[in-house]
Write an enzyme that holds these catalytic residues in place. Structure first.
Site, PDB file in Angstrom:
ATOM      1  N   SER A 142       0.811  -1.342   0.031  1.00  0.00           N
ATOM      2  CA  SER A 142       0.199   0.113  -0.161  1.00  0.00           C
ATOM      3  C   SER A 142       1.110   1.291   0.060  1.00  0.00           C
ATOM      4  O   SER A 142       2.068   1.218   0.509  1.00  0.00           O
ATOM      5  CB  SER A 142      -1.016  -0.073   1.341  1.00  0.00           C
ATOM      6  OG  SER A 142      -1.312   1.295   1.278  1.00  0.00           O
ATOM      7  N   TYR A 156      -1.972  -0.709  10.271  1.00  0.00           N
ATOM      8  CA  TYR A 156      -1.966  -1.092   8.902  1.00  0.00           C
ATOM      9  C   TYR A 156      -0.610  -0.660   8.224  1.00  0.00           C
ATOM     10  O   TYR A 156      -0.003  -1.323   7.308  1.00  0.00           O
ATOM     11  CB  TYR A 156      -3.201  -0.635   8.493  1.00  0.00           C
ATOM     12  CG  TYR A 156      -3.437  -0.775   6.855  1.00  0.00           C
ATOM     13  CD1 TYR A 156      -3.802  -1.989   6.385  1.00  0.00           C
ATOM     14  CD2 TYR A 156      -3.100   0.280   6.077  1.00  0.00           C
ATOM     15  CE1 TYR A 156      -3.890  -2.031   5.035  1.00  0.00           C
ATOM     16  CE2 TYR A 156      -3.434   0.177   4.558  1.00  0.00           C
ATOM     17  CZ  TYR A 156      -3.804  -1.031   4.043  1.00  0.00           C
ATOM     18  OH  TYR A 156      -3.882  -1.209   2.663  1.00  0.00           O
TER      19      TYR A 156
HETATM   20  P1  NAP Z   1     -11.549  -5.543   0.461  1.00  0.00           P
HETATM   21  O1  NAP Z   1     -12.466  -4.959  -0.660  1.00  0.00           O
HETATM   22  O2  NAP Z   1     -11.708  -5.389   1.765  1.00  0.00           O
HETATM   23  O3  NAP Z   1     -11.116  -7.222   0.189  1.00  0.00           O
HETATM   24  C1  NAP Z   1     -10.659  -7.900   1.056  1.00  0.00           C
HETATM   25  C2  NAP Z   1     -10.348  -9.362   0.324  1.00  0.00           C
HETATM   26  O4  NAP Z   1      -9.658 -10.016   1.408  1.00  0.00           O
HETATM   27  C3  NAP Z   1     -11.852 -10.176   0.660  1.00  0.00           C
HETATM   28  O5  NAP Z   1     -11.726 -10.929  -0.545  1.00  0.00           O
HETATM   29  C4  NAP Z   1     -11.742 -10.988   1.908  1.00  0.00           C
HETATM   30  O6  NAP Z   1     -12.309 -12.249   1.821  1.00  0.00           O
HETATM   31  C5  NAP Z   1     -10.378 -11.197   1.952  1.00  0.00           C
HETATM   32  N1  NAP Z   1      -9.381 -11.625   3.284  1.00  0.00           N
HETATM   33  C6  NAP Z   1      -9.607 -10.647   4.570  1.00  0.00           C
HETATM   34  N2  NAP Z   1      -9.009 -11.340   5.624  1.00  0.00           N
HETATM   35  C7  NAP Z   1      -8.710 -12.446   4.881  1.00  0.00           C
HETATM   36  C8  NAP Z   1      -7.943 -13.578   5.707  1.00  0.00           C
HETATM   37  N3  NAP Z   1      -7.534 -13.617   6.648  1.00  0.00           N
HETATM   38  N4  NAP Z   1      -7.895 -14.652   4.912  1.00  0.00           N
HETATM   39  C9  NAP Z   1      -8.165 -14.829   3.390  1.00  0.00           C
HETATM   40  N5  NAP Z   1      -8.916 -13.806   2.923  1.00  0.00           N
HETATM   41  C10 NAP Z   1      -9.065 -12.641   3.745  1.00  0.00           C
HETATM   42  O7  NAP Z   1      -9.851  -5.185  -0.077  1.00  0.00           O
HETATM   43  P2  NAP Z   1      -9.290  -4.538  -1.170  1.00  0.00           P
HETATM   44  O8  NAP Z   1      -9.369  -3.119  -1.014  1.00  0.00           O
HETATM   45  O9  NAP Z   1      -9.437  -5.028  -2.434  1.00  0.00           O
HETATM   46  O10 NAP Z   1      -7.718  -4.831  -0.744  1.00  0.00           O
HETATM   47  C11 NAP Z   1      -6.867  -5.683  -1.313  1.00  0.00           C
HETATM   48  C12 NAP Z   1      -5.341  -5.536  -0.980  1.00  0.00           C
HETATM   49  O11 NAP Z   1      -5.288  -4.206  -1.267  1.00  0.00           O
HETATM   50  C13 NAP Z   1      -5.244  -5.441   0.759  1.00  0.00           C
HETATM   51  O12 NAP Z   1      -4.032  -6.107   0.892  1.00  0.00           O
HETATM   52  C14 NAP Z   1      -5.041  -3.759   0.921  1.00  0.00           C
HETATM   53  O13 NAP Z   1      -4.388  -3.690   2.054  1.00  0.00           O
HETATM   54  C15 NAP Z   1      -4.522  -3.427  -0.381  1.00  0.00           C
HETATM   55  N6  NAP Z   1      -4.648  -2.021  -0.534  1.00  0.00           N
HETATM   56  C16 NAP Z   1      -6.221  -1.347  -0.967  1.00  0.00           C
HETATM   57  C17 NAP Z   1      -6.298   0.012  -1.046  1.00  0.00           C
HETATM   58  C18 NAP Z   1      -7.628   0.308  -1.464  1.00  0.00           C
HETATM   59  O14 NAP Z   1      -7.716   1.674  -1.184  1.00  0.00           O
HETATM   60  N7  NAP Z   1      -8.613  -0.250  -1.416  1.00  0.00           N
HETATM   61  C19 NAP Z   1      -5.014   0.721  -0.977  1.00  0.00           C
HETATM   62  C20 NAP Z   1      -3.884   0.253  -0.681  1.00  0.00           C
HETATM   63  C21 NAP Z   1      -3.719  -1.423  -0.654  1.00  0.00           C
HETATM   64  P3  NAP Z   1     -14.017 -12.522   2.529  1.00  0.00           P
HETATM   65  O15 NAP Z   1     -14.585 -11.191   2.034  1.00  0.00           O
HETATM   66  O16 NAP Z   1     -14.397 -13.686   2.060  1.00  0.00           O
HETATM   67  O17 NAP Z   1     -13.658 -12.468   4.045  1.00  0.00           O
END
Ligand code: NAP
Length: 247
Positions: A142, A156
């Site tokens: 991130s 985080y």
């Molecule tokens: P999201 O929409 O909240 O989706 C999170 C996903 O992770 C879901 O599929 C959830 O599955 C799964 N998950 C959570 N805990 C888990 C665990 N312990 N084991 C297996 N699966 C798990 O998140 P996102 O925004 O797409 O983020 C994806 C990645 O990008 C993350 O690493 C986040 O830190 C990074 N990121 C996101 C942003 C942003 O602005 N969105 C920015 C920087 C970095 P279930 O729903 O089935 O539990």
């Protein structure tokens, strides 16, 4: 063909990545923790477009569940050549003075230990040292690892700092074993993760502070991940792509 495992692929960046990897011809392992029906919908969408995918449940912070997930992959009859460590969590925005040890440990166990465990099991299968065909890993970090997320979630941000160190160290450990390891650092992307932070509309609130003055789409992050996994990035390892609109 070969298997690509995408952790946390039931929604957000993971889902977009799973769909694009299926278009590249991978059989995609769609990992999820809780939302089986969302993961099934991703598999269905991929199948509808002529791709191959299957769902695999595992909490990546639990070593036994990670081992069971990789054992399931081993039974598919295709080699694992790509891993996207994507599943990550954050909690309600707060300052450091309000953090608890329980919360910090939960964030680190998923965002750091979970990534390590999946890297370990992937390396065992991909490495030339173990008779594997080689492969590539992308760790989803991130922009918070650079910016620190003050007043929101420094726990985080620190977990993503650890992901960057893991990426650098592992990339050098396995570079001569046919495995490339890179990272992506998304900024403000429209997904449901911001609701976990207590502010579903966060991207729209802060986007004007970005040089590009807009949030990003999950598909824009997925494109970078797919490129890093591909042969087009054959001389790239230990690198990071910032997908953060200029900040
Ligand atoms: P999201 O929409 O909240 O989706 C999170 C996903 O992770 C879901 O599929 C959830 O599955 C799964 N998950 C959570 N805990 C888990 C665990 N312990 N084991 C297996 N699966 C798990 O998140 P996102 O925004 O797409 O983020 C994806 C990645 O990008 C993350 O690493 C986040 O830190 C990074 N990121 C996101 C942003 C942003 O602005 N969105 C920015 C920087 C970095 P279930 O729903 O089935 O539990």
């Amino acid at each position: 063909m070969a298997i690509a495992l995408v952790t946390g692929a039931s929604r957000g960046i993971g889902r977009a990545t799973a769909k694009q990897l299926a278009q590249e011809g991978y059989t995609v392992a769609v990992n999820y923790q809780r939302n089986g029906s969302a993961a099934a919908a991703v598999v269905e969408a991929i199948s509808a477009q002529g791709g191959k995918a299957f769902a695999v449940q595992a909490d990546i912070s639990d070593e036994r569940q990670v081992m069971a997930m990789f054992a399931t992959l081993d039974q598919q009859g295709e080699p694992l050549t790509a891993l996207v460590n994507n599943a990550g969590i954050l909690f309600e925005q707060c300052t450091i003075e309000n953090l608890t040890a329980e919360r910090i440990n939960q964030v680190l166990t998923t965002n750091v230990t979970g990534y390590f465990l999946c890297c370990r099991e992937a390396v065992k299968r991909m490495s030339h040292k173990h008779g594997g065909a080689g492969g590539a890993i992308v760790n989803v970090s991130s922009a918070a690892s650079r910016l620190g997320a003050p007043g929101e979630y420094v726990d985080y941000a620190a977990s993503k700092g650890a992901v960057d160190s893991l990426t650098i160290g592992l990339s050098m450990e396995v570079a001569a074993q046919g495995i490339r390891v890179n990272g992506v650092r998304p900024g403000l992307i429209y997904t449901e993760i911001h609701a976990s932070g207590g502010e579903p509309g966060r991207v729209d609130r802060v986007k004007s502070a970005l040089p590009m003055q807009r949030g990003g789409q999950p598909e824009e992050v997925a494109q970078a991940i797919v490129w890093l996994l591909s042969e087009k990035a054959s001389y790239v390892t230990g690198g990071f792509l910032d997908l953060a609109g200029g900040k």
